[in-house]
Design a protein around this motif. Structure first.
Motif, PDB file in Angstrom:
ATOM      1  N   ARG A  91       0.845  -1.197   0.000  1.00 23.58           N
ATOM      2  CA  ARG A  91       0.000   0.000   0.000  1.00 23.58           C
ATOM      3  C   ARG A  91       0.873   1.237   0.000  1.00 23.58           C
ATOM      4  O   ARG A  91       2.100   1.159   0.053  1.00 23.58           O
ATOM      5  CB  ARG A  91      -0.907   0.006   1.232  1.00 23.58           C
ATOM      6  N   GLY A  92       0.221   2.398  -0.079  1.00 28.92           N
ATOM      7  CA  GLY A  92       0.952   3.656  -0.044  1.00 28.92           C
ATOM      8  C   GLY A  92       1.077   4.269  -1.426  1.00 28.92           C
ATOM      9  O   GLY A  92       0.236   4.037  -2.309  1.00 28.92           O
ATOM     10  N   LEU A  93       2.137   5.041  -1.629  1.00 32.07           N
ATOM     11  CA  LEU A  93       2.370   5.761  -2.880  1.00 32.07           C
ATOM     12  C   LEU A  93       3.782   5.483  -3.369  1.00 32.07           C
ATOM     13  O   LEU A  93       4.744   5.583  -2.609  1.00 32.07           O
ATOM     14  CB  LEU A  93       2.192   7.270  -2.669  1.00 32.07           C
ATOM     15  N   LEU A  94       3.914   5.119  -4.643  1.00 32.75           N
ATOM     16  CA  LEU A  94       5.211   4.978  -5.292  1.00 32.75           C
ATOM     17  C   LEU A  94       5.318   5.995  -6.410  1.00 32.75           C
ATOM     18  O   LEU A  94       4.424   6.089  -7.268  1.00 32.75           O
ATOM     19  CB  LEU A  94       5.383   3.576  -5.879  1.00 32.75           C
ATOM     20  N   GLU A 113      -1.086  -3.439 -14.735  1.00 32.63           N
ATOM     21  CA  GLU A 113      -1.248  -4.823 -14.260  1.00 32.63           C
ATOM     22  C   GLU A 113      -0.830  -4.949 -12.798  1.00 32.63           C
ATOM     23  O   GLU A 113      -1.498  -5.623 -12.003  1.00 32.63           O
ATOM     24  CB  GLU A 113      -0.408  -5.767 -15.118  1.00 32.63           C
ATOM     25  N   PHE A 114       0.280  -4.295 -12.434  1.00 29.36           N
ATOM     26  CA  PHE A 114       0.744  -4.347 -11.049  1.00 29.36           C
ATOM     27  C   PHE A 114      -0.281  -3.716 -10.108  1.00 29.36           C
ATOM     28  O   PHE A 114      -0.561  -4.241  -9.024  1.00 29.36           O
ATOM     29  CB  PHE A 114       2.088  -3.625 -10.942  1.00 29.36           C
ATOM     30  N   SER A 115      -0.857  -2.601 -10.510  1.00 32.28           N
ATOM     31  CA  SER A 115      -1.856  -1.923  -9.680  1.00 32.28           C
ATOM     32  C   SER A 115      -3.112  -2.760  -9.505  1.00 32.28           C
ATOM     33  O   SER A 115      -3.765  -2.718  -8.459  1.00 32.28           O
ATOM     34  CB  SER A 115      -2.208  -0.566 -10.288  1.00 32.28           C
ATOM     35  N   GLU A 116      -3.465  -3.516 -10.528  1.00 34.18           N
ATOM     36  CA  GLU A 116      -4.630  -4.393 -10.431  1.00 34.18           C
ATOM     37  C   GLU A 116      -4.426  -5.448  -9.346  1.00 34.18           C
ATOM     38  O   GLU A 116      -5.366  -5.835  -8.641  1.00 34.18           O
ATOM     39  CB  GLU A 116      -4.880  -5.070 -11.784  1.00 34.18           C
ATOM     40  N   PRO A 119      -4.565  -3.197  -5.134  1.00 33.69           N
ATOM     41  CA  PRO A 119      -5.483  -2.059  -5.219  1.00 33.69           C
ATOM     42  C   PRO A 119      -5.280  -1.003  -4.134  1.00 33.69           C
ATOM     43  O   PRO A 119      -5.773   0.114  -4.278  1.00 33.69           O
ATOM     44  CB  PRO A 119      -6.861  -2.713  -5.097  1.00 33.69           C
ATOM     45  N   GLN A 120      -4.545  -1.320  -3.066  1.00 36.84           N
ATOM     46  CA  GLN A 120      -4.320  -0.321  -2.020  1.00 36.84           C
ATOM     47  C   GLN A 120      -3.101   0.562  -2.318  1.00 36.84           C
ATOM     48  O   GLN A 120      -2.812   1.484  -1.562  1.00 36.84           O
ATOM     49  CB  GLN A 120      -4.113  -1.010  -0.666  1.00 36.84           C
ATOM     50  N   LEU A 121      -2.416   0.284  -3.416  1.00 34.03           N
ATOM     51  CA  LEU A 121      -1.228   1.038  -3.780  1.00 34.03           C
ATOM     52  C   LEU A 121      -1.560   2.084  -4.842  1.00 34.03           C
ATOM     53  O   LEU A 121      -2.336   1.820  -5.764  1.00 34.03           O
ATOM     54  CB  LEU A 121      -0.157   0.086  -4.330  1.00 34.03           C
ATOM     55  N   ARG A 122      -0.975   3.265  -4.716  1.00 33.81           N
ATOM     56  CA  ARG A 122      -1.056   4.298  -5.750  1.00 33.81           C
ATOM     57  C   ARG A 122       0.312   4.462  -6.402  1.00 33.81           C
ATOM     58  O   ARG A 122       1.332   4.485  -5.710  1.00 33.81           O
ATOM     59  CB  ARG A 122      -1.505   5.638  -5.160  1.00 33.81           C
TER      60      ARG A 122
END
Length: 310
Positions: A91-94, A113-116, A119-122
């Protein structure tokens, strides 16, 4: 006042030199940006910025404060990263930086694809063709195509970046013919990169090396623009295979001199420090290595087939 947020706002204004641009990046109104900076100045008891109608510059106190603010923000990121790792959730922001062409052609799909999966990661993609300062601009990961990665950064080589020797549209070749040897390129209109003073293409075949000094009437500082010009019939261009391969497969471009190979570069994932690498960053690194690693990058397989028939 949220002093950590105020420090972040001040750092963005200092980096961008503009209150409005900082507000746009932080999704914050200009008056709110101004308020955070003014309250930080009141808390510190010093003036951090000199404002004018055209630009914003740092005072001496502001320059010293900026370094401290960045240290505080980095420490806050580490605290958040440490906390997020304890429950095993990504999770969090990259913040990820890459060249415009690689970002549009390859990285955008990979990040989607990685974000799918998480889902808690931006993920905030920063695309451009300048080498960003990862520390100053708080970039978590930079994808760079080079054989000389910054020795001050930690890196993992994802894969090779091969280029098609040159690519030209069938319409251009019908008018000007195809080069039979590297030196023939000097008689063609070659589309070059404007950030290089002299355009010299080095090609190898086995242990043999040839150099061709090329010239033309179109140059650009970005690969995608030269690709579009080549498709339009403007001349011959040396292109990374991740950009040119689909167009070669569709017959919009023709791979030339298939026996001659331009310099192979490395695609590197670079990050600032080995210390306390966030789970999200480690996960993205492993994902990119798995997606792009291997004897040939995914986009090189159709390129190799196309080159043998050009």
């Amino acid at each position: 006042m949220d002093r950590l947020t105020a420090m972040q706002v001040f750092a963005e204004v200092a980096q961008l030199g503009n209150f409005t641009a900082a507000g746009d990046k932080l999704d914050m109104s200009r008056p709110m940006v101004t308020r955070y900076v003014e309250e930080l100045e009141q808390w510190l008891g010093v003036r951090l910025l000199q404002r004018s109608t055209r630009k914003v510059t740092l005072t001496d106190a502001g320059l010293a404060c900026l370094a401290r603010c960045r240290q505080m923000l980095e420490l806050a990121d580490e605290v958040r990263a440490d906390a997020s790792q304890r429950d095993g959730q990504v999770r969090g922001l990259l913040r990820v930086a890459a060249s415009t062409s690689f970002g549009l052609a390859v990285l955008g799909d990979a990040v989607a694809e990685f974000s799918e999966r998480h889902p808690q990661l931006r993920v905030d993609l920063q695309l451009g063709d300048r080498a960003v300062n990862l520390i100053e601009e708080r970039i978590d990961l930079a994808i760079r195509i080079t054989n000389e990665p910054d020795p001050g950064l930690v890196g993992r080589r994802l894969c090779d970046c091969r280029s098609l020797l040159v690519a030209a549209s069938p319409a251009y070749l019908a008018r000007h013919g195809a080069p039979a040897a590297p030196e023939d390129l000097e008689r063609h209109r070659c589309l070059s990169y404007s950030n290089f003073g002299r355009s010299e293409w080095k090609l190898t075949r086995g242990g043999e090396e040839r150099r061709a000094r090329v010239a033309g009437n179109i140059s650009a500082n970005e690969a995608s623009a030269l690709l579009s010009a080549a498709i339009a019939g403007a001349g011959v261009a040396m292109q990374p295979s991740y950009l040119a391969a689909p167009h070669v497969s569709r017959g919009e471009l023709v791979a030339l001199l298939p026996d001659w190979q331009p310099m192979v570069l490395g695609i590197h994932a670079l990050y600032p420090s080995r210390r306390l690498v966030p789970l999200a960053l480690r996960s993205l690194l492993d994902f990119l290595v798995d997606r792009f690693g291997g004897p040939l990058a995914p986009w090189d397989i159709p390129t190799a087939l196309a080159g043998r028939t050009a």
